[in-house]
Design an enzyme around this catalytic site. Structure first.
Site, PDB file in Angstrom:
ATOM      1  N   LYS A 128      -3.845   4.818  59.829  1.00 47.24           N
ATOM      2  CA  LYS A 128      -4.563   5.848  58.708  1.00 47.24           C
ATOM      3  C   LYS A 128      -4.280   7.507  58.776  1.00 47.24           C
ATOM      4  O   LYS A 128      -4.867   8.383  58.054  1.00 47.24           O
ATOM      5  CB  LYS A 128      -6.161   5.017  58.777  1.00 47.24           C
ATOM      6  CG  LYS A 128      -6.181   3.617  57.866  1.00 47.24           C
ATOM      7  CD  LYS A 128      -7.214   4.429  56.578  1.00 47.24           C
ATOM      8  CE  LYS A 128      -6.969   2.811  55.608  1.00 47.24           C
ATOM      9  NZ  LYS A 128      -7.615   1.552  55.752  1.00 47.24           N
ATOM     10  N   LYS A 163       3.947  -1.179  51.004  1.00 53.62           N
ATOM     11  CA  LYS A 163       3.566  -2.696  50.995  1.00 53.62           C
ATOM     12  C   LYS A 163       1.890  -2.682  49.831  1.00 53.62           C
ATOM     13  O   LYS A 163       1.556  -1.273  49.655  1.00 53.62           O
ATOM     14  CB  LYS A 163       2.464  -2.942  52.632  1.00 53.62           C
ATOM     15  CG  LYS A 163       1.619  -3.945  52.648  1.00 53.62           C
ATOM     16  CD  LYS A 163       0.691  -3.719  54.205  1.00 53.62           C
ATOM     17  CE  LYS A 163      -0.174  -3.642  53.626  1.00 53.62           C
ATOM     18  NZ  LYS A 163      -1.964  -3.752  54.626  1.00 53.62           N
ATOM     19  N   LYS A 217      -4.970  -1.420  48.877  1.00 56.11           N
ATOM     20  CA  LYS A 217      -5.597  -0.566  47.966  1.00 56.11           C
ATOM     21  C   LYS A 217      -6.054   0.537  48.034  1.00 56.11           C
ATOM     22  O   LYS A 217      -6.007   1.216  47.727  1.00 56.11           O
ATOM     23  CB  LYS A 217      -7.365  -1.792  48.234  1.00 56.11           C
ATOM     24  CG  LYS A 217      -7.269  -2.873  47.626  1.00 56.11           C
ATOM     25  CD  LYS A 217      -8.711  -3.899  47.853  1.00 56.11           C
ATOM     26  CE  LYS A 217      -8.140  -4.871  48.483  1.00 56.11           C
ATOM     27  NZ  LYS A 217      -8.094  -5.133  49.884  1.00 56.11           N
TER      28      LYS A 217
HETATM   29  N1  AQP Z   1       0.691  -6.464  51.152  1.00 64.30           N
HETATM   30  C1  AQP Z   1       0.852  -7.277  51.652  1.00 64.30           C
HETATM   31  N2  AQP Z   1       1.126  -8.604  51.835  1.00 64.30           N
HETATM   32  C2  AQP Z   1       0.724  -9.884  52.387  1.00 64.30           C
HETATM   33  N3  AQP Z   1      -0.408 -10.073  52.146  1.00 64.30           N
HETATM   34  C3  AQP Z   1      -1.328  -8.773  52.255  1.00 64.30           C
HETATM   35  N4  AQP Z   1      -2.558  -8.810  52.790  1.00 64.30           N
HETATM   36  C4  AQP Z   1      -3.420  -7.742  52.812  1.00 64.30           C
HETATM   37  N5  AQP Z   1      -1.838  -7.066  51.816  1.00 64.30           N
HETATM   38  C5  AQP Z   1      -0.748  -7.709  51.703  1.00 64.30           C
HETATM   39  C6  AQP Z   1      -3.229  -9.521  53.586  1.00 64.30           C
HETATM   40  O1  AQP Z   1      -4.543 -10.084  52.878  1.00 64.30           O
HETATM   41  C7  AQP Z   1      -5.160 -10.306  53.346  1.00 64.30           C
HETATM   42  C8  AQP Z   1      -6.642  -9.650  53.367  1.00 64.30           C
HETATM   43  O2  AQP Z   1      -6.258  -8.702  54.019  1.00 64.30           O
HETATM   44  P1  AQP Z   1      -7.606  -7.085  54.159  1.00 64.30           P
HETATM   45  O3  AQP Z   1      -8.662  -7.980  53.756  1.00 64.30           O
HETATM   46  O4  AQP Z   1      -7.322  -6.696  55.217  1.00 64.30           O
HETATM   47  O5  AQP Z   1      -6.791  -6.124  53.163  1.00 64.30           O
HETATM   48  P2  AQP Z   1      -6.398  -5.051  53.230  1.00 64.30           P
HETATM   49  O6  AQP Z   1      -4.678  -5.773  54.178  1.00 64.30           O
HETATM   50  O7  AQP Z   1      -7.215  -4.671  54.014  1.00 64.30           O
HETATM   51  O8  AQP Z   1      -5.544  -5.497  51.988  1.00 64.30           O
HETATM   52  P3  AQP Z   1      -5.631  -3.628  52.116  1.00 64.30           P
HETATM   53  O9  AQP Z   1      -5.383  -3.730  49.856  1.00 64.30           O
HETATM   54  O10 AQP Z   1      -3.979  -3.224  52.334  1.00 64.30           O
HETATM   55  O11 AQP Z   1      -6.705  -2.519  51.922  1.00 64.30           O
HETATM   56  P4  AQP Z   1      -6.918  -1.699  53.041  1.00 64.30           P
HETATM   57  O12 AQP Z   1      -6.333  -0.590  51.868  1.00 64.30           O
HETATM   58  O13 AQP Z   1      -8.273  -1.520  52.578  1.00 64.30           O
HETATM   59  O14 AQP Z   1      -6.346  -1.649  54.127  1.00 64.30           O
HETATM   60  C9  AQP Z   1      -4.907 -10.111  55.145  1.00 64.30           C
HETATM   61  O15 AQP Z   1      -4.547 -11.758  55.653  1.00 64.30           O
HETATM   62  C10 AQP Z   1      -3.918  -9.778  55.133  1.00 64.30           C
HETATM   63  O16 AQP Z   1      -2.735  -9.146  55.473  1.00 64.30           O
END
Ligand code: AQP
Length: 321
Positions: A110, A189, A192
């Site tokens: 970030k 990857k 969100k």
């Molecule tokens: N692209 C991905 N491929 C595989 N696994 C993924 N996960 C997230 N993105 C991928 C897995 O989803 C679970 C929940 O994740 P989280 O709640 O931590 O969400 P996140 O990682 O924060 O998802 P985002 O979309 O990447 O959100 P932001 O942008 O807010 O950081 C985890 O087990 C994660 O590994």
């Protein structure tokens, strides 16, 4: 085995969340003691609108239940309903080196992208460690991006155990090879915060449009292409069975097709795949009181376990007799 994982209600769930993590939650709920939580405390680091957070939390529960989480088999709850975890977080924080957190990629990424990063994001691996350790979790199903945080959890637990005697169980991350890192529409990857997601329950028409806009290279149609490493092929593979995958791979290697054909096949496959959960979600959404009940029941079962662990940690570090 005791299984635990959490997912942030920071927006609607996407294919990465499902294929990297949620699919494992559903498989592992059978034959294990499974705890799954909606990480609303973590989400506070990014969602600053109370109405939005409430809506996201309800959506998260509806999505998980529609996708196949069964409250008879898995304990589903909201992170903030278990205050013991926040107290455990402080006990762990007192033994956390700054350098360990400075090395964590969620914060580093970030910062590198110039996105705002507060103390909540910086210390998030410690809260995550408390989430995991509170339930004596042995297995943590996650996508590849979270593996480093499970290592931090193991280090913090090991160090606490070393200082105060056996207190915490050391957990292990579990990832799925083929979908540990699901690419987004731009090939990075899926995430969100990168604005490259394909949401699980997006309206079929809107989803099709997004799929048609997936970034591809500009090579001519007739040129043979290598499927491995191509993010469109990778996305298609998530939905395809082995023989469909092989047929698609052969088409890539032969050349003479357009990426538009692959995108159409992907949109058809995704629509079919999520049709049943979509219908189930609509049914569930009509009974929000049932969801509230499931979360309340999950919270009381989760709290019982977390209170035992917190008590053990408090005793071992000298806060309690
Ligand atoms: N692209 C991905 N491929 C595989 N696994 C993924 N996960 C997230 N993105 C991928 C897995 O989803 C679970 C929940 O994740 P989280 O709640 O931590 O969400 P996140 O990682 O924060 O998802 P985002 O979309 O990447 O959100 P932001 O942008 O807010 O950081 C985890 O087990 C994660 O590994």
């Amino acid at each position: 085995m005791r299984v635990l994982s959490g997912i942030q209600p920071t927006g609607r769930f996407h294919w990465g969340n499902y294929f990297g993590a949620i699919r494992q939650y559903i498989d592992l709920q059978h034959g294990n003691e499974a705890y799954y939580f909606i990480a609303d405390l973590h989400a506070l680091t990014t969602v600053r609108d109370p109405k939005q957070l409430r809506q996201n939390t309800l959506d998260a529960a509806l999505d998980l239940l529609a996708l196949g989480l069964e409250p008879e088999h898995a304990i589903l709850f909201r992170q903030s309903d278990v205050p013991e975890v926040s107290e455990l977080c402080w006990l762990l924080m007192t033994g956390t080196p700054m350098s360990m957190l400075e090395n964590c990629h969620a914060y580093k990424d970030k910062m590198q992208k110039g996105l705002p990063a507060g103390a909540g994001l910086f210390t998030y691996p410690v809260l995550m460690a408390a989430d995991i350790l509170a339930y004596d979790s042995q297995i943590v199903p996650v996508g590849a991006d979270q593996v480093q945080h499970i290592e931090v959890t193991r280090d913090l637990a090991g160090s606490f155990n070393h200082t105060y005697g056996e207190t915490f169980v050391l957990p292990k991350a579990q990832t799925l090879d083929a979908s540990a890192k699901v690419p987004g529409t731009d090939g990075e990857k899926m995430s969100k915060s990168y604005n490259n997601t394909l949401e699980l329950f997006e309206e079929p028409k809107a989803m099709r449009k997004k799929i048609m806009r997936i970034v591809t290279d500009a090579r001519p149609m007739e040129e043979p292409k290598e499927p491995e490493g191509d993010h469109l092929y990778q996305l298609y593979s998530l939905f395809a069975n082995e023989s469909e995958r092989e047929t698609m791979a052969a088409m890539y290697r032969k050349g003479g097709f357009g990426y538009g054909d692959v995108k159409k096949a992907l949109a058809d496959a995704a629509e079919r795949y999520f049709a049943e959960p979509r219908a189930r979600r609509e049914e569930l959404a009509a009974k929000p009181e049932r969801v509230v009940e499931i979360l309340a029941d999950g919270a009381s079962r989760a709290r019982k376990k977390a209170a035992e662990t917190l008590r053990r940690a408090q005793t071992n570090c000298g806060l309690r007799p």
